[in-house]
Design a protein around this motif. Structure first.
Motif, mmCIF file in Angstrom:
data_model
loop_
_atom_site.group_PDB
_atom_site.id
_atom_site.type_symbol
_atom_site.label_atom_id
_atom_site.label_comp_id
_atom_site.label_asym_id
_atom_site.label_seq_id
_atom_site.Cartn_x
_atom_site.Cartn_y
_atom_site.Cartn_z
ATOM 1 N N UNK A 175 -0.168 -8.323 8.208
ATOM 2 C CA UNK A 175 0.398 -8.900 9.426
ATOM 3 C C UNK A 175 1.865 -9.292 9.229
ATOM 4 N N UNK A 176 2.670 -8.957 10.266
ATOM 5 C CA UNK A 176 4.096 -9.239 10.217
ATOM 6 C C UNK A 176 4.501 -10.025 11.465
ATOM 7 N N UNK A 177 5.659 -10.652 11.396
ATOM 8 C CA UNK A 177 6.087 -11.549 12.475
ATOM 9 C C UNK A 177 6.257 -10.838 13.804
ATOM 10 N N UNK A 178 6.803 -9.632 13.787
ATOM 11 C CA UNK A 178 7.047 -8.901 15.028
ATOM 12 C C UNK A 178 6.968 -7.406 14.777
ATOM 13 N N UNK A 179 7.147 -6.634 15.837
ATOM 14 C CA UNK A 179 7.034 -5.174 15.726
ATOM 15 C C UNK A 179 8.127 -4.589 14.844
ATOM 16 N N UNK A 180 9.351 -5.113 14.932
ATOM 17 C CA UNK A 180 10.450 -4.594 14.118
ATOM 18 C C UNK A 180 10.141 -4.725 12.629
ATOM 19 N N UNK A 181 9.588 -5.862 12.224
ATOM 20 C CA UNK A 181 9.245 -6.058 10.814
ATOM 21 C C UNK A 181 8.109 -5.121 10.403
ATOM 22 N N UNK A 182 7.198 -4.863 11.337
ATOM 23 C CA UNK A 182 6.084 -3.949 11.052
ATOM 24 C C UNK A 182 6.607 -2.538 10.804
ATOM 25 N N UNK A 183 7.527 -2.099 11.657
ATOM 26 C CA UNK A 183 8.115 -0.766 11.506
ATOM 27 C C UNK A 183 8.906 -0.685 10.207
ATOM 28 N N UNK A 184 9.629 -1.745 9.870
ATOM 29 C CA UNK A 184 10.410 -1.767 8.631
ATOM 30 C C UNK A 184 9.502 -1.643 7.412
ATOM 31 N N UNK A 185 8.352 -2.295 7.454
ATOM 32 C CA UNK A 185 7.398 -2.219 6.346
ATOM 33 C C UNK A 185 6.862 -0.798 6.187
ATOM 34 N N UNK A 189 7.420 2.023 3.100
ATOM 35 C CA UNK A 189 6.239 2.451 2.367
ATOM 36 C C UNK A 189 5.314 1.330 1.943
ATOM 37 N N UNK A 190 5.500 0.136 2.515
ATOM 38 C CA UNK A 190 4.650 -0.991 2.138
ATOM 39 C C UNK A 190 3.302 -0.960 2.850
ATOM 40 N N UNK A 191 3.204 -0.172 3.935
ATOM 41 C CA UNK A 191 1.920 0.054 4.611
ATOM 42 C C UNK A 191 1.790 1.549 4.884
ATOM 43 N N UNK A 192 0.557 1.997 5.044
ATOM 44 C CA UNK A 192 0.291 3.420 5.260
ATOM 45 C C UNK A 192 0.372 3.808 6.730
ATOM 46 N N UNK A 193 0.205 2.827 7.592
ATOM 47 C CA UNK A 193 0.245 3.080 9.036
ATOM 48 C C UNK A 193 0.538 1.768 9.745
ATOM 49 N N UNK A 194 1.020 1.870 10.966
ATOM 50 C CA UNK A 194 1.175 0.675 11.793
ATOM 51 C C UNK A 194 0.444 0.904 13.110
ATOM 52 N N UNK A 195 -0.143 -0.151 13.617
ATOM 53 C CA UNK A 195 -0.899 -0.053 14.858
ATOM 54 C C UNK A 195 -0.156 -0.689 16.013
ATOM 55 N N UNK A 196 -0.147 -0.005 17.137
ATOM 56 C CA UNK A 196 0.383 -0.557 18.382
ATOM 57 C C UNK A 196 0.098 0.463 19.473
#
Length: 281
Positions: A175-185, A189-196
């Motif tokens: 879990x990340x603070x916002x969508x931008x941080x999720x995309x940055x992760x 390469x810190x996550x394999x996929x992002x959900x939205x």
């Protein structure tokens, strides 16, 4: 009464008050929205930052996006000029009730909003819960992601966070603070996929050009609509309902979405569409 229950009660009171204000505003202004638009020759639409629906160019200040393209099409069919009026998603209901703008496209018809404003019965378009997955990670079904070695990034507290936490109990939800941080992760390469929602993920992909946007099955599709002011004679709402149906059935809604994706350097044929039928294929 707990702090949470007091807050909930306050929200209900505010919504009820806004609903009453909206009805009073309708009585006070006299002219119905449809008549006002025709007489003024202008269709004012609410626009708020949120690509791909609304995007403000930082250099020119001009607004674009799927919502703007829909607004231009509706205005053209009415023989009037479309005027964008900047607002925020949080102020959309109040803006409609006070007459700052006539309609706001791509506004979900939630039960809370329906108590304060009106919505056409026909959906404008659909979006779905999706993932932007790294190359080589295929998610035809949600179970393809429901594994301990799959790391999925989500924005904390969002509907996607709640949905994927239940849907993927075996995956590692980051879990990340916002969508931008999720995309940055994801980009790092810190996550394999992002959900939205898949349409927003398409814009994220256009910026980083990594992975692929996928809509796993069973498809979690959500309709979105357009908000308008409550009126005794809902002629404007009914006109929009007819326009939405005509645009959707003719394929024009998907065409407008594809048109906007091209401005972002995306191939629409490689991105999930915005009709329920296309998403469920």
């Amino acid at each position: 009464m707990t702090v949470f229950s007091r807050s909930a009660a306050l929200r209900r009171t505010i919504v009820a008050g806004l609903a009453c204000m909206g009805l009073l505003a309708g009585a006070a202004t006299g002219a119905q929205t449809l008549d006002k638009v025709k007489q003024s020759g202008q269709l004012k639409i609410g626009v708020a930052a949120g690509d791909p629906w609304y995007y403000r160019d930082p250099v020119s200040g001009q607004w674009s996006g799927v919502g703007v393209l829909v607004g231009e099409q509706i205005a053209k069919s009415m023989g009037v000029k479309m005027i964008p009026v900047e607002t925020t998603w949080g102020n959309s209901v109040a803006g409609l009730q006070s007459g700052q703008f006539d309609v706001m496209f791509v506004l979900d018809a939630t039960e809370e909003r329906k108590r304060a404003i009106d919505f056409p019965a026909t959906p404008l378009l659909w979006y779905a819960q999706g993932v932007l997955a790294k190359d080589g990670l295929v998610a035809k079904n949600w179970e393809d992601l429901n594994k301990p070695d799959v790391r999925i990034g989500v924005a904390l507290g969002t509907a996607t966070d709640r949905d994927l936490t239940k849907r993927l109990p075996n995956a590692r939800i980051e879990r990340f603070t916002n969508t931008d941080e999720t995309v940055a992760a994801f980009n790092a390469g810190r996550v394999d996929a992002i959900g939205f929602y898949h349409s927003v993920l398409a814009i994220a992909y256009s910026k980083i050009k990594k992975g692929s946007v996928q809509v796993p099955k069973p498809v979690v599709a959500i309709p979105t609509s357009a908000g308008v002011r409550k009126e005794k004679e809902p002629a404007f709402r009914d006109m929009l309902d007819q326009q939405f149906k005509k645009m959707y059935d003719s394929g024009q809604t998907q065409t407008l979405y594809s048109q906007y994706l091209k401005t972002k350097g995306l191939d629409p044929e490689k991105q999930p569409g915005v009709t329920k039928e296309a998403l469920e294929k």
